[in-house]
Every structure is written in C-alpha cells, then in structure tokens.
Design a protein around this motif. Structure first.
Motif, short mmCIF file in Angstrom:
data_model
loop_
_atom_site.label_atom_id
_atom_site.label_comp_id
_atom_site.label_asym_id
_atom_site.label_seq_id
_atom_site.Cartn_x
_atom_site.Cartn_y
_atom_site.Cartn_z
N ASP A 46 24.06 18.83 25.70
CA ASP A 46 24.00 20.11 26.40
C ASP A 46 25.32 20.83 26.17
OD1 ASP A 46 22.89 22.11 27.94
OD2 ASP A 46 23.04 21.03 29.84
N TYR A 47 25.47 22.00 26.78
CA TYR A 47 26.73 22.71 26.72
C TYR A 47 26.90 23.58 27.96
CZ TYR A 47 24.05 26.81 25.21
OH TYR A 47 23.15 27.85 25.13
N THR A 48 28.13 23.91 28.27
CA THR A 48 28.45 24.86 29.32
C THR A 48 29.40 25.89 28.76
OG1 THR A 48 30.20 23.39 30.13
CG2 THR A 48 28.11 23.29 31.28
N VAL A 49 29.44 27.03 29.42
CA VAL A 49 30.29 28.13 28.98
C VAL A 49 31.50 28.21 29.90
CG1 VAL A 49 30.40 30.63 28.60
CG2 VAL A 49 28.28 29.39 28.12
N CYS A 56 41.79 28.65 33.62
CA CYS A 56 41.38 28.43 32.23
C CYS A 56 41.82 29.62 31.38
CB CYS A 56 39.87 28.27 32.13
SG CYS A 56 39.22 26.90 33.11
N ASP A 57 42.62 29.34 30.36
CA ASP A 57 43.24 30.40 29.57
C ASP A 57 42.41 30.93 28.41
OD1 ASP A 57 45.46 30.24 31.18
OD2 ASP A 57 46.56 28.91 29.83
N ILE A 58 41.35 30.21 28.02
CA ILE A 58 40.56 30.64 26.87
C ILE A 58 39.07 30.60 27.19
CG2 ILE A 58 42.27 29.88 25.16
CD1 ILE A 58 40.51 27.39 24.65
N ASN A 59 38.31 31.43 26.50
CA ASN A 59 36.85 31.31 26.53
C ASN A 59 36.49 30.15 25.62
OD1 ASN A 59 36.25 33.55 28.20
ND2 ASN A 59 36.57 34.92 26.48
N ALA A 60 35.50 29.37 26.03
CA ALA A 60 35.11 28.22 25.21
C ALA A 60 33.68 27.81 25.52
CB ALA A 60 36.04 27.03 25.48
N ILE A 61 33.09 27.11 24.58
CA ILE A 61 31.82 26.43 24.79
C ILE A 61 32.16 24.95 24.88
CG2 ILE A 61 29.54 25.89 23.85
CD1 ILE A 61 29.97 28.86 24.65
N ILE A 62 31.74 24.32 25.96
CA ILE A 62 32.02 22.90 26.16
C ILE A 62 30.75 22.12 25.85
CG2 ILE A 62 32.80 21.13 27.79
CD1 ILE A 62 34.05 23.48 29.42
N PHE A 63 30.75 21.43 24.72
CA PHE A 63 29.60 20.63 24.32
C PHE A 63 29.66 19.28 25.01
CE2 PHE A 63 29.63 23.57 20.67
CZ PHE A 63 28.31 24.01 20.75
N HIS A 64 28.51 18.84 25.52
CA HIS A 64 28.40 17.55 26.19
C HIS A 64 27.85 16.55 25.18
CE1 HIS A 64 27.73 19.82 30.25
NE2 HIS A 64 28.46 20.51 29.41
N LEU A 65 28.64 15.54 24.89
CA LEU A 65 28.23 14.45 24.02
C LEU A 65 28.02 13.21 24.89
CD1 LEU A 65 30.06 16.42 22.10
CD2 LEU A 65 29.71 14.57 20.52
N ASP A 73 35.02 27.04 19.82
CA ASP A 73 35.27 28.48 19.82
C ASP A 73 33.92 29.22 19.92
OD1 ASP A 73 35.94 31.12 19.36
OD2 ASP A 73 36.96 30.74 17.46
N PRO A 74 33.70 30.00 20.98
CA PRO A 74 32.42 30.68 21.14
C PRO A 74 32.14 31.74 20.08
CG PRO A 74 33.94 31.34 22.87
CD PRO A 74 34.61 30.25 22.09
N SER A 75 33.16 32.24 19.40
CA SER A 75 32.95 33.26 18.38
C SER A 75 32.66 32.65 17.00
CB SER A 75 34.16 34.18 18.29
OG SER A 75 35.30 33.47 17.87
N SER A 76 32.74 31.34 16.88
CA SER A 76 32.50 30.66 15.60
C SER A 76 31.00 30.61 15.30
CB SER A 76 33.07 29.24 15.67
OG SER A 76 32.52 28.43 14.67
N ILE A 77 30.66 30.87 14.06
CA ILE A 77 29.26 30.78 13.62
C ILE A 77 28.74 29.35 13.81
CG2 ILE A 77 27.72 30.96 11.61
CD1 ILE A 77 28.69 33.66 12.62
N LYS A 84 22.39 27.11 19.49
CA LYS A 84 20.98 27.40 19.19
C LYS A 84 20.20 26.10 19.03
CE LYS A 84 18.09 30.07 16.07
NZ LYS A 84 18.07 30.94 14.90
N CYS A 85 20.80 25.11 18.39
CA CYS A 85 20.16 23.82 18.21
C CYS A 85 19.85 23.16 19.56
CB CYS A 85 21.05 22.91 17.37
SG CYS A 85 20.43 21.24 17.18
N VAL A 86 20.82 23.18 20.45
CA VAL A 86 20.62 22.61 21.79
C VAL A 86 19.53 23.38 22.54
CG1 VAL A 86 21.70 22.20 24.04
CG2 VAL A 86 22.96 21.69 21.95
N ASP A 87 19.56 24.71 22.45
CA ASP A 87 18.56 25.54 23.14
C ASP A 87 17.15 25.26 22.62
OD1 ASP A 87 20.58 26.70 24.64
OD2 ASP A 87 20.72 28.49 23.35
N GLU A 88 17.01 25.14 21.30
CA GLU A 88 15.70 24.86 20.71
C GLU A 88 15.18 23.49 21.12
OE1 GLU A 88 16.24 25.49 16.52
OE2 GLU A 88 16.21 27.67 16.73
N ARG A 89 16.06 22.50 21.14
CA ARG A 89 15.66 21.17 21.57
C ARG A 89 15.21 21.19 23.03
NH1 ARG A 89 20.02 17.39 21.76
NH2 ARG A 89 20.57 18.29 19.77
#
Length: 98
Positions: A46-49, A56-65, A73-77, A84-89
């Motif tokens: 999963d992930y959280t924003v 918290c000094d930066i925007n980030a996506i926190i992936f749960h492993l 980095d949320p702006s990274s392709i 998108k992969c997590v959302d589709e699953r």
C-alpha cells in the motif's frame, strides 16, 4: 481536599508529558529524503501520502512493504507508476470480493 489536588496535578502532568511524547513521535515518522532504489510492484502492499506540515519538510509517497516503509518522490514517473500498480491491484481485490 489536598489529595484531590495532588491527583489532579498528577493527571495534568501526565497528560502534558504524553502529548509531548506523541508530538515528537509524529515527527520521527516523516520522510526526510527519497529512495533511489527500484521497488518491485509485487512487493508493494500500500502507500500513504505525506504532505508538508509542521513536522514534515517534504512531500512524499510512503510505500508500505512487508517489513518496512520507503519514501519516494511524488513527482517521479517511477513513483506514479508504482502508485498506479498498487491502485490497480486494490481494484482487482475489491472486484473479486463482489
């Protein structure tokens, strides 16, 4: 009466100490930098924003492993593809339940 005041003061002090501790643990859970590693989609649970706020000094996506959390980095392709992969699953799982 004196024992009531002592009990009240002890409770008040405990609440102040607990709120200070809880506030400091929140800042410890912030992303401070992004990973440069590739994260395989199948390992992402999963992930959280994270948005910029007081602690918290930066925007980030926190992936749960399975064993840890990884900041991206949320702006990274690459990050957007992983989200998108997590959302589709997640959609497939929900569709299979109904």
């Amino acid at each position: 009466m004196a024992s009531g005041k002592v009990c009240f003061m002890a409770t008040l002090c405990s609440m102040v100490i607990m709120s200070t501790f809880i506030g400091s643990t929140q800042s410890a859970s912030c992303c401070l930098r992004y990973t440069s590693r590739r994260l395989p989609c199948q390992r992402l649970l999963d992930y959280t924003v994270q948005t910029i706020n007081r602690s918290c000094d930066i925007n980030a996506i926190i992936f749960h492993l399975p064993v840890r959390f990884v900041c991206a980095d949320p702006s990274s392709i690459r990050t957007q593809r992983q989200m998108k992969c997590v959302d589709e699953r997640r959609k497939k799982i929900i569709a299979n339940r109904t």
